[in-house]
Motif scaffolding. Structure first.
Motif, PDB file in Angstrom:
ATOM      1  N   PHE A 280      -6.197  -1.251  -8.696  1.00  0.00           N
ATOM      2  CA  PHE A 280      -6.541  -0.106  -9.820  1.00  0.00           C
ATOM      3  C   PHE A 280      -6.409  -1.666 -10.980  1.00  0.00           C
ATOM      4  CE2 PHE A 280      -5.296   2.008 -12.826  1.00  0.00           C
ATOM      5  CZ  PHE A 280      -6.619   2.895 -13.710  1.00  0.00           C
TER       6      PHE A 280
ATOM      7  N   SER B 239     -16.165  -2.512  -7.820  1.00  0.00           N
ATOM      8  CA  SER B 239     -14.868  -2.006  -7.922  1.00  0.00           C
ATOM      9  C   SER B 239     -15.061  -0.449  -7.370  1.00  0.00           C
ATOM     10  CB  SER B 239     -14.903  -1.302  -9.627  1.00  0.00           C
ATOM     11  OG  SER B 239     -14.475  -2.252 -10.334  1.00  0.00           O
TER      12      SER B 239
ATOM     13  N   LEU C  99      -2.187   5.912  -8.120  1.00  0.00           N
ATOM     14  CA  LEU C  99      -3.323   4.998  -9.352  1.00  0.00           C
ATOM     15  C   LEU C  99      -2.993   4.202 -10.032  1.00  0.00           C
ATOM     16  CD1 LEU C  99      -6.227   4.674  -8.600  1.00  0.00           C
ATOM     17  CD2 LEU C  99      -6.351   5.590 -10.991  1.00  0.00           C
TER      18      LEU C  99
ATOM     19  N   ILE D 203     -10.491   1.942 -14.985  1.00  0.00           N
ATOM     20  CA  ILE D 203      -9.393   1.000 -15.056  1.00  0.00           C
ATOM     21  C   ILE D 203     -10.777   0.455 -16.480  1.00  0.00           C
ATOM     22  CG2 ILE D 203     -11.980  -0.884 -14.564  1.00  0.00           C
ATOM     23  CD1 ILE D 203     -10.850   0.339 -11.834  1.00  0.00           C
TER      24      ILE D 203
ATOM     25  N   GLY E 137     -10.263   6.391 -10.932  1.00  0.00           N
ATOM     26  CA  GLY E 137     -10.447   4.769 -10.994  1.00  0.00           C
ATOM     27  C   GLY E 137     -10.990   4.820 -11.827  1.00  0.00           C
TER      28      GLY E 137
ATOM     29  N   LEU F  67     -12.617   1.401  -3.958  1.00  0.00           N
ATOM     30  CA  LEU F  67     -12.247   3.650  -4.411  1.00  0.00           C
ATOM     31  C   LEU F  67     -12.639   4.074  -3.731  1.00  0.00           C
ATOM     32  CD1 LEU F  67     -11.776   3.141  -7.998  1.00  0.00           C
ATOM     33  CD2 LEU F  67      -9.872   2.768  -7.092  1.00  0.00           C
TER      34      LEU F  67
ATOM     35  N   THR G 273     -11.059   9.023  -4.989  1.00  0.00           N
ATOM     36  CA  THR G 273     -10.496   8.122  -6.145  1.00  0.00           C
ATOM     37  C   THR G 273     -11.267   8.019  -7.328  1.00  0.00           C
ATOM     38  OG1 THR G 273      -8.045   7.753  -4.497  1.00  0.00           O
ATOM     39  CG2 THR G 273      -8.558   6.275  -6.584  1.00  0.00           C
TER      40      THR G 273
ATOM     41  N   ASN H  49      -1.096   1.393  -7.831  1.00  0.00           N
ATOM     42  CA  ASN H  49      -1.554   0.773  -7.537  1.00  0.00           C
ATOM     43  C   ASN H  49      -1.730  -1.337  -7.914  1.00  0.00           C
ATOM     44  OD1 ASN H  49      -5.084   0.277  -6.361  1.00  0.00           O
ATOM     45  ND2 ASN H  49      -3.352   1.104  -4.146  1.00  0.00           N
TER      46      ASN H  49
ATOM     47  N   VAL I 254      -8.075   1.381  -1.784  1.00  0.00           N
ATOM     48  CA  VAL I 254      -7.201   2.696  -2.587  1.00  0.00           C
ATOM     49  C   VAL I 254      -7.773   3.807  -1.902  1.00  0.00           C
ATOM     50  CG1 VAL I 254      -7.157   3.167  -5.176  1.00  0.00           C
ATOM     51  CG2 VAL I 254      -7.120   1.016  -4.103  1.00  0.00           C
TER      52      VAL I 254
END
Length: 424
Positions: free
Chosen positions: A234, A346, A228, A362, A358, A350, A354, A231, A220
């Motif tokens: 994500f 995560s 995003l 989330i 991001g 990213l 982002t 995506n 990402v």
């Protein structure tokens, strides 16, 4: 790294402890408040869920503001605001004022957790993240482990100076948050390059190490907010996080009432309620350390989700309080052991550009599904059937689906990384 961790992590843990305490204390206040305000289970579930609706709406803007303004001032603003609103919860007089205050509280607190995760990524190279993030997020079960007996003890102040016990609970648990918000201005430093409390060589090493990691390619990359939102990494990570979030949120809101239904007093309920959280507190740290030692994130994320789903499903077979506590313990260990490996996974997927949006996105989506939707479902099912356990079955199914999703998306990620390596 020892100096960085000791400077930042314990302080942020204390701050997050009070964030969780001020979020979930409504579950203990309900032991008195629901009768005083005339709330049905469905009305209480709706009130509790409104926190997550405003949390969802404000989370991403809040994290972007933190990135622009700086963590020191923005985290201080968040904490002072939500502390004052928590204290004002003592003024609610009926369901509608409770609805309004829970909605405002969610907006005030939005951004603290993903902001703290984002802030720690400014300071932590990848090899340290799972264990440190697991240690930081241990504040979640710890807040209920320590907060359960504390909250029910505050209920015993009932009648002091003409206030009900649940009103004292909100006032006295909101006050420390305001003081910690002021302390943020003196304890936190925005970026490693500004850390006067590190030696120049330490500062240069940390800045260089983080810059080298940020230069690596990730699935990402730097994309727009709209990009995003479409995506697959994500969206899948948000769904995966929703499973654990739903487990933790529904149990934090409803568990005191589930336990009290076995005929316990408020004080007994508080102490029994703390047991599963004590177990989860220890095991989530050990699981995060194990993830770092093995340098493995996927299975360390999926296995806890399966454990959480099993625990909630078994709750439907529990005939007594002992089996109920065992099932709840399984569910909570899974929900909280998940967090360290998941947030490390995560953050690794990213890019720096982002990361702020991001992580916040989330967490926001996960809380909307886990808290906003699932807390309501439990209340509605309880009103219709009289059973808390039946209301928790959809949460169990979500946990299992999330475990499958993280395994599938990780395989897709591995193929993407391999394709990038071949192209290079």
């Amino acid at each position: 790294m020892r100096r960085v961790i000791l400077r930042l992590v314990p302080f942020l843990m204390v701050c997050y402890f009070f964030a969780l305490l001020d979020r979930v204390n409504v579950g203990f206040a309900a032991l008195q408040m629901n009768h005083d305000l005339g709330l049905t289970p469905a009305m209480f579930g709706f009130a509790a869920s409104l926190f997550f609706v405003s949390y969802f709406l404000v989370e991403v803007p809040s994290n972007l503001a933190l990135q622009r303004i700086g963590a020191r001032r923005w985290i201080a603003r968040i904490m002072i605001t939500w502390g004052l609103i928590t204290m004002a919860m003592a003024l609610v007089t009926g369901p509608y004022s409770l609805y309004a205050m829970r909605f405002i509280l969610g907006a005030a607190e939005a951004g603290f957790f993903p902001g703290a995760i984002l802030y720690l990524t400014y300071w932590l190279p990848s090899r340290y993240r799972a264990r440190v993030l697991a240690t930081f997020t241990v504040s979640i079960p710890l807040a209920t482990f320590l907060g359960s007996p504390l909250s029910v003890a505050l209920l015993e102040l009932d009648g002091l100076f003409g206030l009900r016990g649940w009103q004292w609970l909100f006032v006295l648990e909101g006050m420390p948050t305001v003081l910690l918000g002021v302390a943020c201005l003196f304890v936190l430093t925005d970026k490693p390059k500004d850390a006067a409390w590190l030696a120049p060589a330490q500062r240069d090493w940390l800045v260089g190490r983080l810059a080298a990691e940020a230069a690596g390619k990730t699935p990402v990359g730097h994309i727009s907010l709209w990009g995003l939102a479409r995506n697959k990494y994500f969206l899948t990570m948000a769904l995966v996080c929703a499973g654990a979030s739903a487990t933790g949120s529904t149990l934090s809101v409803w568990q005191p009432q589930i336990i009290k239904s076995f005929g316990l007093t408020n004080l007994q309920t508080g102490f029994v309620n703390s047991v599963p959280y004590g177990v989860a507190t220890v095991l989530m740290i050990l699981w995060g350390r194990h993830s770092d030692r093995r340098a493995e994130r996927t299975w360390h994320t999926a296995i806890p989700l399966l454990l959480a789903g099993i625990g909630l499903a078994v709750l439907n077979l529990a005939a007594g309080i002992t089996m109920t506590i065992v099932a709840v313990t399984f569910a909570l260990v899974g929900a909280y052991a998940f967090k360290g490996p998941f947030w490390a996974l995560s953050a690794g997927w990213l890019s720096a550009g982002t990361l702020a949006a991001g992580l916040a996105g989330i967490n926001a989506i996960a809380n909307l599904i886990g808290g906003g939707l699932m807390v309501n479902i439990v209340g509605l099912v309880k009103t219709a059937t009289g059973s808390f356990a039946l209301g928790l079955l959809p949460v169990a199914l979500l946990d299992v689906a999330a475990a499958v999703c993280v395994l599938v998306i990780s395989r897709s990620h591995a193929r993407a990384v391999q394709a990038q390596a071949v192209a290079a």
